[in-house]
Design a protein around this motif. Sequence first.
Motif, short mmCIF file in Angstrom:
data_model
loop_
_atom_site.label_atom_id
_atom_site.label_comp_id
_atom_site.label_asym_id
_atom_site.label_seq_id
_atom_site.Cartn_x
_atom_site.Cartn_y
_atom_site.Cartn_z
N ALA A 1 1.07 -0.64 0.46
CA ALA A 1 0.14 0.32 -0.27
C ALA A 1 0.95 1.19 0.09
CB ALA A 1 -0.16 0.20 1.29
N ALA A 2 1.94 1.06 1.04
CA ALA A 2 3.04 2.40 1.00
C ALA A 2 2.91 2.57 -0.49
CB ALA A 2 4.26 1.76 1.87
N ALA A 3 4.01 1.36 -1.28
CA ALA A 3 4.25 1.90 -2.15
C ALA A 3 3.58 2.27 -3.57
CB ALA A 3 5.19 0.26 -2.71
N ILE A 4 1.95 1.72 -3.19
CA ILE A 4 1.52 2.31 -4.31
C ILE A 4 0.91 3.96 -3.91
CG2 ILE A 4 -0.84 2.13 -4.49
CD1 ILE A 4 -1.14 -1.13 -4.64
N VAL A 5 1.21 4.13 -2.93
CA VAL A 5 0.71 5.67 -3.03
C VAL A 5 1.94 6.57 -3.26
CG1 VAL A 5 0.26 7.79 -0.93
CG2 VAL A 5 -0.73 4.91 -0.68
N VAL A 6 3.00 5.58 -2.69
CA VAL A 6 4.85 6.38 -3.38
C VAL A 6 4.62 6.29 -4.44
CG1 VAL A 6 6.94 6.38 -3.51
CG2 VAL A 6 5.36 5.71 -1.40
N SER A 7 4.16 5.70 -5.83
CA SER A 7 3.54 5.63 -6.95
C SER A 7 2.86 6.71 -8.02
CB SER A 7 3.41 4.33 -7.49
OG SER A 7 2.01 4.27 -7.60
N LEU A 8 2.47 7.37 -7.09
CA LEU A 8 1.67 8.50 -7.61
C LEU A 8 2.90 10.27 -7.45
CD1 LEU A 8 -1.59 10.20 -7.71
CD2 LEU A 8 -1.39 10.85 -5.91
N SER A 9 3.92 9.68 -7.11
CA SER A 9 4.86 10.69 -7.09
C SER A 9 4.95 11.54 -8.93
CB SER A 9 6.37 10.21 -6.42
OG SER A 9 6.83 10.10 -5.35
N LEU B 1 -4.25 13.80 -12.84
CA LEU B 1 -4.17 13.96 -11.72
C LEU B 1 -5.19 13.20 -10.95
CD1 LEU B 1 -2.41 15.97 -9.69
CD2 LEU B 1 -2.98 17.35 -10.05
N LEU B 2 -6.72 13.75 -11.20
CA LEU B 2 -8.07 14.16 -10.62
C LEU B 2 -7.68 12.35 -10.70
CD1 LEU B 2 -10.27 16.14 -11.47
CD2 LEU B 2 -8.87 16.47 -9.38
N PHE B 3 -7.53 10.87 -11.51
CA PHE B 3 -7.32 9.65 -11.21
C PHE B 3 -6.68 9.70 -10.04
CE2 PHE B 3 -9.81 8.95 -15.43
CZ PHE B 3 -10.48 7.75 -14.80
N GLY B 4 -5.50 10.31 -10.40
CA GLY B 4 -4.14 9.56 -9.40
C GLY B 4 -4.78 10.18 -7.84
N LEU B 5 -4.98 11.06 -7.40
CA LEU B 5 -5.60 11.74 -6.08
C LEU B 5 -6.33 10.52 -5.86
CD1 LEU B 5 -5.55 15.87 -5.92
CD2 LEU B 5 -3.54 14.11 -5.53
N LEU B 6 -7.87 10.05 -6.96
CA LEU B 6 -9.26 8.70 -6.42
C LEU B 6 -7.91 7.97 -6.29
CD1 LEU B 6 -11.66 8.11 -6.34
CD2 LEU B 6 -11.71 7.61 -8.74
N ALA C 1 5.14 11.27 -0.67
CA ALA C 1 4.68 11.75 -2.23
C ALA C 1 4.91 13.21 -2.56
CB ALA C 1 3.66 10.33 -3.10
N ALA C 2 3.99 13.37 -2.00
CA ALA C 2 3.78 15.15 -2.23
C ALA C 2 4.91 16.03 -2.42
CB ALA C 2 2.94 16.14 -1.74
N ALA C 3 6.22 15.64 -0.64
CA ALA C 3 7.41 16.19 -0.91
C ALA C 3 7.96 15.58 -1.39
CB ALA C 3 8.14 15.36 0.49
N ILE D 1 -4.00 4.98 -10.06
CA ILE D 1 -3.24 6.08 -9.88
C ILE D 1 -2.08 5.53 -10.95
CG2 ILE D 1 -0.83 5.96 -8.72
CD1 ILE D 1 -2.49 5.49 -6.16
N ALA D 2 -2.34 4.28 -11.66
CA ALA D 2 -1.46 4.09 -13.25
C ALA D 2 -2.36 4.82 -14.42
CB ALA D 2 -1.59 2.63 -12.91
N VAL D 3 -3.35 5.07 -14.50
CA VAL D 3 -4.29 5.11 -14.75
C VAL D 3 -4.10 6.57 -15.43
CG1 VAL D 3 -6.17 5.84 -16.08
CG2 VAL D 3 -6.10 3.28 -15.59
N GLY D 4 -3.53 7.44 -14.44
CA GLY D 4 -3.28 8.98 -14.20
C GLY D 4 -2.79 9.53 -14.66
#
Length: 310
Positions: free
Chosen positions: A96-104, A129-134, A162-164, A282-285
Motif C-alpha cells: 500500500a505504501a509503494a502504491i501511494v508513493v507511485s503517485l510521485s 491528476l484527479l485519477f491519481g488522487l482518487l 510522495a508530495a514532498a 494511479i497508473a491510469v493517472g
Amino acid sequence: MSRIRDLVRFLALATVWGSAFVAISAGLEYFPPVLFAAFRYDVAGVLMLAYAAVAVDDWRPRGRGEWSLVAVGAVLLIAAYHAFLFIGQQHTTAAAAAIVVSLSPVLTTGFARLLVPSDALSPVGVGGLLFGLLGVAVVARPDPSNLLSVDAVATGLVFCAAAAFGLGSVLTRRIDASLPIETLEAWSMIGGALLMHAVSLALGEPLEPSAWTHPEALGALGYLSLVASALGFLLYFDLLERLGAVEINMVSYVAPIVAAVVGWLYLGEVIDATTALGFGFIAVGFVLVKRRALREEFGHALEWGRSSSE
C-alpha cells in the motif's frame, strides 16, 4: 543487446526499490521511524559521497546556487519524504505504501504546472491528476464517520511523502545551478540524515539497545543502506542517462508489484482487491499525465524494434 541489458537493470532496480518497502516494514518492528530513516542515510550518505569523490570532478557543492540545490534535496527529497514515509508505514502494508508513493511522478507534473503558469495542465492532464488522487483515496478508504482513523492518517502521511518528493523534484530543476546528480544525492543524503536526527531528537524517539543485536533489524538497515540506497541509486544514475526520465519513472509502477509479492512471502501481508484498484487508478493517472512523452517513447521503441529485425 543494450536494450536487453537496460531491461535487466530496470527490473533489478524495480526489485530493489520494491523490496525496500518490505525492509522498512521489517525494520520498524525494532527502530523508531524517523531515527530508522536517519540511520539509513547516515550509511548511504557516506557511501554515496565516497562514490561521488571518485566518479565526478565536482564532488563538493560551491556557491549559493549549488548549496540551494542540496538544501532542497536534503529537506524535501530525503528528510521530509522519508520521515513521512517511515512514520506512515507503521500502519500500512509495504504494498500500500509503494502504491501511494507511485503517485510521485503524477504529483511532480502537477507541481511543475502549478509553479510554471505558462505550462498549465491540459484538461486530460487534470483528469490524470484527479485519477491519481482518487487512487490514493481508494487505497486509504477513509471512513466518513472517522476521518482520523489510524489507517487513513497513515495513508495520508505516505501521500505527504510522495508530495514532498514531487515538490522537491520540481524545485531542484527550477534553481539556476547544476550539480552532478551523484554529488547532489550524496550531500542531500548527509544533510537529510542530520535533519532527521534532529527531528527524532525533538520527538524523543526511544531506541531499545536490543535492536542492535537482532539479525532482522540489522538486516533491514543494511539492506536499505547498502542495497536500496547505495546500489539502487547507482542503477538509477545509469538508467537515467540511458533511458531518460519518462522510462525511469515506470519503476514506480513495477515496484508496488514487487512489494506486494515480497511482502506476502516475507511478512504475510495480503493486498486486497480495493488496494489493487487504487493502484489501477494511479497508473491510469500516470498514463494520462505523461501520454505525450509515453507516445514518443513507444515510437522510439517501435523504431528500435524494426531496425533490430532488419
